[in-house]
Design a protein around this motif. Structure first.
Motif, PDB file in Angstrom:
ATOM      1  N   ASP A   1      -8.583 -18.288 -11.925  1.00  0.00           N
ATOM      2  CA  ASP A   1      -9.876 -17.669 -12.239  1.00  0.00           C
ATOM      3  C   ASP A   1      -9.599 -16.194 -12.545  1.00  0.00           C
ATOM      4  O   ASP A   1      -8.448 -15.773 -12.639  1.00  0.00           O
ATOM      5  CB  ASP A   1     -10.804 -17.857 -11.018  1.00  0.00           C
ATOM      6  CG  ASP A   1     -12.280 -17.680 -11.334  1.00  0.00           C
ATOM      7  OD1 ASP A   1     -12.626 -17.183 -12.419  1.00  0.00           O
ATOM      8  OD2 ASP A   1     -13.104 -18.004 -10.457  1.00  0.00           O
TER       9      ASP A   1
ATOM     10  N   SER B   1     -16.182 -14.157 -14.148  1.00  0.00           N
ATOM     11  CA  SER B   1     -16.210 -14.949 -15.379  1.00  0.00           C
ATOM     12  C   SER B   1     -17.202 -16.089 -15.162  1.00  0.00           C
ATOM     13  O   SER B   1     -17.074 -16.848 -14.200  1.00  0.00           O
ATOM     14  CB  SER B   1     -14.811 -15.517 -15.645  1.00  0.00           C
ATOM     15  OG  SER B   1     -14.906 -16.734 -16.362  1.00  0.00           O
TER      16      SER B   1
ATOM     17  N   ASN C   1     -17.366 -18.683 -16.958  1.00  0.00           N
ATOM     18  CA  ASN C   1     -16.627 -19.936 -17.140  1.00  0.00           C
ATOM     19  C   ASN C   1     -15.923 -20.341 -15.848  1.00  0.00           C
ATOM     20  O   ASN C   1     -15.901 -21.514 -15.481  1.00  0.00           O
ATOM     21  CB  ASN C   1     -15.630 -19.790 -18.295  1.00  0.00           C
ATOM     22  CG  ASN C   1     -16.338 -19.737 -19.643  1.00  0.00           C
ATOM     23  OD1 ASN C   1     -17.254 -20.523 -19.904  1.00  0.00           O
ATOM     24  ND2 ASN C   1     -15.922 -18.816 -20.505  1.00  0.00           N
ATOM     25  N   GLY C   2     -15.349 -19.352 -15.155  1.00  0.00           N
ATOM     26  CA  GLY C   2     -14.738 -19.643 -13.859  1.00  0.00           C
ATOM     27  C   GLY C   2     -15.783 -20.019 -12.823  1.00  0.00           C
ATOM     28  O   GLY C   2     -15.576 -20.933 -12.000  1.00  0.00           O
TER      29      GLY C   2
ATOM     30  N   LYS D   1     -18.618 -21.551 -13.227  1.00  0.00           N
ATOM     31  CA  LYS D   1     -19.085 -22.944 -13.374  1.00  0.00           C
ATOM     32  C   LYS D   1     -18.284 -23.862 -12.449  1.00  0.00           C
ATOM     33  O   LYS D   1     -18.840 -24.708 -11.754  1.00  0.00           O
ATOM     34  CB  LYS D   1     -18.854 -23.440 -14.811  1.00  0.00           C
ATOM     35  CG  LYS D   1     -19.646 -22.792 -15.891  1.00  0.00           C
ATOM     36  CD  LYS D   1     -19.123 -23.320 -17.240  1.00  0.00           C
ATOM     37  CE  LYS D   1     -19.598 -22.493 -18.399  1.00  0.00           C
ATOM     38  NZ  LYS D   1     -18.970 -22.889 -19.672  1.00  0.00           N
ATOM     39  N   VAL D   2     -16.964 -23.683 -12.483  1.00  0.00           N
ATOM     40  CA  VAL D   2     -16.084 -24.553 -11.699  1.00  0.00           C
ATOM     41  C   VAL D   2     -16.265 -24.287 -10.208  1.00  0.00           C
ATOM     42  O   VAL D   2     -16.373 -25.215  -9.399  1.00  0.00           O
ATOM     43  CB  VAL D   2     -14.610 -24.353 -12.120  1.00  0.00           C
ATOM     44  CG1 VAL D   2     -13.701 -25.267 -11.310  1.00  0.00           C
ATOM     45  CG2 VAL D   2     -14.441 -24.610 -13.616  1.00  0.00           C
TER      46      VAL D   2
ATOM     47  N   PRO E   1     -11.012 -20.569 -17.031  1.00  0.00           N
ATOM     48  CA  PRO E   1     -10.490 -21.238 -15.851  1.00  0.00           C
ATOM     49  C   PRO E   1      -9.462 -22.306 -16.219  1.00  0.00           C
ATOM     50  O   PRO E   1      -9.509 -22.899 -17.288  1.00  0.00           O
ATOM     51  CB  PRO E   1     -11.735 -21.876 -15.234  1.00  0.00           C
ATOM     52  CG  PRO E   1     -12.618 -22.170 -16.393  1.00  0.00           C
ATOM     53  CD  PRO E   1     -12.396 -21.033 -17.338  1.00  0.00           C
TER      54      PRO E   1
ATOM     55  N   GLU F   1     -10.298 -25.473 -19.867  1.00  0.00           N
ATOM     56  CA  GLU F   1     -11.652 -25.601 -20.442  1.00  0.00           C
ATOM     57  C   GLU F   1     -12.687 -25.920 -19.355  1.00  0.00           C
ATOM     58  O   GLU F   1     -12.724 -27.031 -18.809  1.00  0.00           O
ATOM     59  CB  GLU F   1     -11.728 -26.632 -21.577  1.00  0.00           C
ATOM     60  CG  GLU F   1     -10.996 -26.205 -22.832  1.00  0.00           C
ATOM     61  CD  GLU F   1     -11.601 -24.956 -23.491  1.00  0.00           C
ATOM     62  OE1 GLU F   1     -12.816 -24.751 -23.412  1.00  0.00           O
ATOM     63  OE2 GLU F   1     -10.828 -24.188 -24.089  1.00  0.00           O
ATOM     64  N   SER F   2     -13.552 -24.943 -19.137  1.00  0.00           N
ATOM     65  CA  SER F   2     -14.522 -25.043 -18.041  1.00  0.00           C
ATOM     66  C   SER F   2     -15.342 -26.336 -18.083  1.00  0.00           C
ATOM     67  O   SER F   2     -15.514 -27.005 -17.058  1.00  0.00           O
ATOM     68  CB  SER F   2     -15.462 -23.836 -18.071  1.00  0.00           C
ATOM     69  OG  SER F   2     -16.130 -23.746 -19.324  1.00  0.00           O
ATOM     70  N   ASN F   3     -15.828 -26.697 -19.266  1.00  0.00           N
ATOM     71  CA  ASN F   3     -16.726 -27.856 -19.299  1.00  0.00           C
ATOM     72  C   ASN F   3     -15.979 -29.178 -19.141  1.00  0.00           C
ATOM     73  O   ASN F   3     -16.522 -30.143 -18.591  1.00  0.00           O
ATOM     74  CB  ASN F   3     -17.573 -27.831 -20.581  1.00  0.00           C
ATOM     75  CG  ASN F   3     -18.570 -26.683 -20.554  1.00  0.00           C
ATOM     76  OD1 ASN F   3     -18.816 -26.085 -19.501  1.00  0.00           O
ATOM     77  ND2 ASN F   3     -19.146 -26.346 -21.691  1.00  0.00           N
TER      78      ASN F   3
ATOM     79  N   ALA G   1     -23.298 -25.689 -16.557  1.00  0.00           N
ATOM     80  CA  ALA G   1     -22.657 -25.046 -17.712  1.00  0.00           C
ATOM     81  C   ALA G   1     -23.556 -23.974 -18.330  1.00  0.00           C
ATOM     82  O   ALA G   1     -23.082 -22.902 -18.720  1.00  0.00           O
ATOM     83  CB  ALA G   1     -22.288 -26.095 -18.756  1.00  0.00           C
TER      84      ALA G   1
END
Ligand SMILES: N[C@@H](CCC(=O)N[C@@H](CS)C(=O)NCC(=O)O)C(=O)O
Length: 211
Positions: A14, A19, A21-22, A24-25, A63, A75-77, A171
């Motif tokens: 991360d 972030s 995107n990070g 989300k996870v 991430p 890829e986050s998603n 997301a």
């Protein structure tokens, strides 16, 4: 023949600055009560572009999820899809799973490249001084276009897919809730604001903090 059990997450790469995107996870891991070591990297200092990191993710971005069999998943998603498999956070019907993907592709093409990039420019410098007024204007226009889509959708439903909270909401929540960091005004988006509140009310919700 029965499928082998899926490898488990052991490490999340991360960022030292927040972030989306990070986040989300991290949010889904927290909902699922999954312990996972977090390694934070100085993304503005080039830590994701070293030979060591590029060997893990050739795209040089966080991430990045490391699994217990040594696999690296970027890829986050995509990571959300992997972690949500078999849980309540992945919609249960084929059509709703595809709808969740629709929202996640929308996020990556029409939302994140505007709101997240504008946020990075404004909140972290991110080369803001080098941006022309036209570039800032284009990112702002694209951001509001994405918010308009969300507002129109959420005016008639509580969550993005199937009337229940899912990885699609995770997301889209990540960068929408920090739109103010990009100097975007959510005041004119009552449906979005109501949805942001509903996301925060979910069990084991965790806020995006670390800087
Ligand atoms: N599509 C990717 C985007 C990932 C991304 O842009 N990561 C940024 C931080 S939010 C990054 O690692 N930047 C460092 C770099 O580009 O070197 C995802 O959703 O995971």
């Amino acid at each position: 023949m029965s499928e082998r059990p899926s490898p488990l997450p052991v490490r999340l790469y991360d960022s030292t600055v927040t972030s989306g995107n990070g986040y989300k996870v991290r949010l889904l891991l927290h909902h699922l009560a999954i312990e996972c070591k977090r390694v934070t990297l100085d993304i503005f200092g080039g830590a994701t572009r070293t030979p060591e990191f590029l060997a893990k993710n050739a795209n040089g971005r966080i991430p990045l999820l490391e699994l217990d069999d040594g696999t690296f998943l970027p890829e986050s998603n995509a990571i959300l899809c992997y972690l949500a498999e078999g849980t309540e956070y992945l919609p249960s019907t084929r059509l709703d799973r595809a709808r969740a993907l629709s929202w996640m592709f929308f996020e990556q093409y029409s939302h994140e490249p505007y709101i997240a990039v504008l946020r990075a420019w404004k909140k972290y410098g991110g080369g803001l001084a080098k941006r022309t007024p036209q570039e800032l204007e284009a990112k702002t226009r694209g951001s509001y276009a994405a918010l308009d889509v969300l507002e129109r959708t959420l005016a008639s439903r509580p969550f993005l897919v199937g009337n229940r909270y899912s990885i699609a909401d995770i997301a889209l929540y990540a960068y929408t809730h920090v739109a103010a960091d990009a100097d975007l005004d959510l005041g004119r988006y009552p449906a979005i604001r109501g949805w942001l509140d509903r996301v925060r009310e979910q069990p084991r919700f965790v806020a995006m903090t670390n800087d």
